[in-house]
Write a protein that holds these residues in place. Sequence first.
Motif, PDB file in Angstrom:
ATOM      1  N   GLU A  57     -35.721  68.184 -68.848  1.00 23.05           N
ATOM      2  CA  GLU A  57     -36.678  67.160 -69.266  1.00 23.05           C
ATOM      3  C   GLU A  57     -37.448  66.597 -68.073  1.00 23.05           C
ATOM      4  O   GLU A  57     -38.642  66.286 -68.186  1.00 23.05           O
ATOM      5  N   SER A  58     -36.779  66.483 -66.919  1.00 27.60           N
ATOM      6  CA  SER A  58     -37.438  65.908 -65.742  1.00 27.60           C
ATOM      7  C   SER A  58     -38.557  66.792 -65.223  1.00 27.60           C
ATOM      8  O   SER A  58     -39.466  66.322 -64.542  1.00 27.60           O
ATOM      9  N   GLN A 100     -39.456  65.018 -79.311  1.00 30.73           N
ATOM     10  CA  GLN A 100     -38.372  64.782 -80.272  1.00 30.73           C
ATOM     11  C   GLN A 100     -38.974  64.506 -81.646  1.00 30.73           C
ATOM     12  O   GLN A 100     -39.739  63.558 -81.822  1.00 30.73           O
ATOM     13  N   PHE A 129     -40.457  66.649 -73.374  1.00 33.21           N
ATOM     14  CA  PHE A 129     -39.495  66.670 -74.478  1.00 33.21           C
ATOM     15  C   PHE A 129     -40.152  66.035 -75.694  1.00 33.21           C
ATOM     16  O   PHE A 129     -40.492  64.856 -75.685  1.00 33.21           O
ATOM     17  N   SER A 164     -31.116  66.843 -68.862  1.00 30.01           N
ATOM     18  CA  SER A 164     -31.893  65.892 -68.059  1.00 30.01           C
ATOM     19  C   SER A 164     -32.732  66.616 -67.018  1.00 30.01           C
ATOM     20  O   SER A 164     -33.876  66.228 -66.735  1.00 30.01           O
ATOM     21  N   GLN A 219     -28.579  64.836 -74.775  1.00 27.46           N
ATOM     22  CA  GLN A 219     -29.721  64.405 -73.973  1.00 27.46           C
ATOM     23  C   GLN A 219     -29.309  63.834 -72.620  1.00 27.46           C
ATOM     24  O   GLN A 219     -30.090  63.840 -71.676  1.00 27.46           O
ATOM     25  N   LYS A 235     -40.582  62.257 -72.128  1.00 26.91           N
ATOM     26  CA  LYS A 235     -40.491  62.298 -73.576  1.00 26.91           C
ATOM     27  C   LYS A 235     -41.816  61.844 -74.182  1.00 26.91           C
ATOM     28  O   LYS A 235     -42.373  60.819 -73.766  1.00 26.91           O
ATOM     29  N   TYR A 239     -41.419  72.997 -72.084  1.00 28.42           N
ATOM     30  CA  TYR A 239     -41.562  72.131 -73.253  1.00 28.42           C
ATOM     31  C   TYR A 239     -40.322  72.302 -74.124  1.00 28.42           C
ATOM     32  O   TYR A 239     -39.895  73.431 -74.398  1.00 28.42           O
TER      33      TYR A 239
END
Length: 343
Positions: free
Chosen positions: A128-129, A135, A133, A125, A119, A2, A20
Motif C-alpha cells: 500500500e505504501s 477498498q 489501495f 502495508s 491490512q 487509500k 494498485y
Amino acid sequence: MKVRPDQLDQQLAKGLAPIYIVSGDETLLCQEAADSVRKAAKDQGIEERLRFVADAQLDWQDVINESQALSLFSSRRLFDIQIDKLGEKHSKALAQLGQSLSDDNVILLSFPKVDARTQKAKWFSQLESHGVFVQIWPIDANKLLNWVQQRAKKFSLTVSRDAAALICERGEGNLLAISQELEKLVLSHGESAQIDLETVANSVTDSSRYSIYDLSDRLLTGKIKEALHCLHQLVAEGVEPTILLWLLNREVQTLVDLYNASRTSDFRSACRSLKIWDKRIPLYERAYARHNSTTLPYMQNYLALLDQTIKGLEGPSLDIGLRNMVLMFCGQKPAMTELDLPH
C-alpha cells in the motif's frame, strides 16, 4: 495510499502508481475499478498485459521472475493478478513481489475483502505504501435508490424514485443484475428516456438470487415481505419442497429447543448450548420473542401436515402451506388453517 472508488479516476489521471490493490466483495464495483486501472494503463502507453489467476496451480516464482525480466514487446507492462482467496502462500509471494517493484511494470491486484488484521500486516502495508489501495464497500440499503438513479444517468436515463425502488427490489443484493437491467432499459427505450414505475414493472425481470439460508435469515428477523419474496424465488428456481420443509422444520425445532433450554439458563447460554454462532444469536433472539408455548407446537403440527402432502397423503396445498408457514414463523398467523377445522 487509500482512495475511495469515486476518487480513483482522478488519481489515475495524475499518472500510474507502481501497484494498485482493488479489494471488496461487490463484484460489479470491483470489476469497474479494475477496468479503470486497465484503461488508464492502455491510455498511458502500456500495451502488454499479463494476466494471472492465483489458484492452486499458479507458481508464484514464475510471476516474480517475469516481473524482473525485460519485455520483448514494450517498455512497460501491466501485471493483472486475481486472487480469490488470500492465504499464507499468496501473502509470502506478494511480500516478495513488493520488494521488486520497478518503473517498468504496473501491478494490479484484485482481492476479496481484506480485514483490518490483513491490512496491518507488514506485506500489505508495504504494498500500500508504494501504490494505491481501493477498498470497495457494498452499497448501503438506504443509499441504493440514489445509486440506481445516478447509475441510470450514466446510461442517459432518467429513472423516477418509484421506478428505482422497484429495480432495487427485483435485483436485491445484486448490483451487476441491476446494472444489466438499466442497460436493457436503454436498449428497449433509447437514450434520454424517462423511466417510470409502470415501465419498469412491464420490462424488468426479477434478478434476485437466493439460497435457503437467505430464507432462514428473513424468517428469523420476521421480515414478512422479504421472506415471502425469497420463498417465491426459491420455488421458481426449482428448489425441492423437501428442502424447504427441512429448513422450516430446523428453525422451528431450534426455537423449541431454545424454549426448553431457557427454562434453566439465560437465553445466550441456551444458544451456546445449541452451538448457535454468536453473530446469529440476535437473529434467534428476535424470532424467540415472537413465539411461545402455543405457537411453537402449532407450527410443528402444521409442518407435519405439509410432510404428509409431500409424501402424497392428504394435507394442505404446498404453495399455500409453505406461505402459511412463512407467515406464522414471522409472527402473523393466517386466519385459519387445516389445524383449525373440525375433525
